[in-house]
Design an enzyme around this catalytic site. Sequence first.
Site, PDB file in Angstrom:
ATOM      1  N   LYS A 134       0.846  -1.045  -0.240  1.00  6.64           N
ATOM      2  CA  LYS A 134      -0.161   0.066   0.042  1.00  6.64           C
ATOM      3  C   LYS A 134       0.749   1.286   0.028  1.00  6.64           C
ATOM      4  CE  LYS A 134      -1.588   2.358   3.363  1.00  6.64           C
ATOM      5  NZ  LYS A 134      -2.193   2.875   4.425  1.00  6.64           N
ATOM      6  N   ASP A 144      -6.142   0.762   0.363  1.00  9.27           N
ATOM      7  CA  ASP A 144      -6.423   1.220   1.759  1.00  9.27           C
ATOM      8  C   ASP A 144      -7.695   0.644   2.201  1.00  9.27           C
ATOM      9  OD1 ASP A 144      -8.027   2.960   0.693  1.00  9.27           O
ATOM     10  OD2 ASP A 144      -7.345   4.667   1.989  1.00  9.27           O
TER      11      ASP A 144
END
Length: 284
Positions: A182, A201
Site C-alpha cells: 500500500k 487502503d
Amino acid sequence: MPRGITPRRPAKSGRHEGLRAASKASGKIAAHSKGSVFSTPKSRDQVRTAKKAAKSAKGYNPTVPERVSELLKRLDQLYPDVTCALTHKSAWELLVATILSAQSTDVRVNMVTPELFKKYPTVQDVARLEPQQLEPDIRSTGFFRNKSKSVVGAAKKIVSDFGGQVPENMADLLTLPGVARKTANVVLGTWFKTADGVVVDTHVHRISRRLELTRNDDPKKIEEDLMRIIPKEKWILFSHQIIWHGRKLCFARSPKCADCLLENICHAEDKTWSTVDRHAGAKA
Ligand code: SF4
C-alpha cells in the site's frame, strides 16, 4: 460533486416512484435489477419481483468491461482531478506521511508533518535518530512506537543502501522497514507517477467490495482483482478517486447513497437507500 449530476433524493414519504437513472448510459447495466428490494416485500407481486431480482443477480457479472468503464466514467465526473491528500514536498516526505497515516487520518498526519520536517529536514537527519527520539513528534498519529521504528528504520536503510534516495521501484521499496505494497504504491503512483499496482487502503477495500469489484478480503488479493479489471493507465487515479469517494460519500457507516452518482449501478447489501436490488455479500 459537479453541478447537474446529483441523483434525485428519495421522497420524504418514502416512495421512490419516478426515479430516473442518473445516466442514460447506465440504463442497460442497471436494467437487470429494476425494482428495489430495499424494504421487506409484502404483496405477492413484491415477493415475485424480489425473487426475480435475486434470480437475475445470480447471472450478473459486476466486472464486465461495460460496467467497469461506466464506473470509471462516473468517478471521473465526480472526482476529475484528485490526488493524494497527504502534504509532502519530496518522495521522502510522502513516504513518512504514508507510514504515519496507518490507522490515522490524513488531516491528523498533515497537522504533525510540517513540524516534523522542520525539525528533521532530511532523510539523513532522521537516520541519525533512535526511534525513541522520534516518538514524541508523532505520538498523536497513534501506534507511535511502531511508526517511529518504521520511519527511522526506513531512513537508515535509504541512507545506507540507496544513497539517500527513496527507491523508485516496488522491489526495493518493499525492503524498507514498515513499507508494504500500500505504502509503496502511494509513493510510486503519487510521486514517481509509476503504476505498479493499485493502492488498497481501508476505503478501497470497503468500496471495491461494495461495488463487487472483488469478493476478497485480503488486500493483496483485492489489489490483484483490481489490477485485472481496471485498465493500467487508470490504476493511480482510480485509487485516489475511490479514497476520496470513501471520504466524501461512501462512508463505512451510513454511506450517503441518495447523493451518490454510482447509486443505480451499485448493489451493495449495506446501502442506505436503493433504486436497484441489493446483492448478498456485496458489503464492506
Ligand atoms: S451507492 Fe452507497 S454504497 Fe454504493 S458506492 Fe454510492 S455511497 Fe457507496
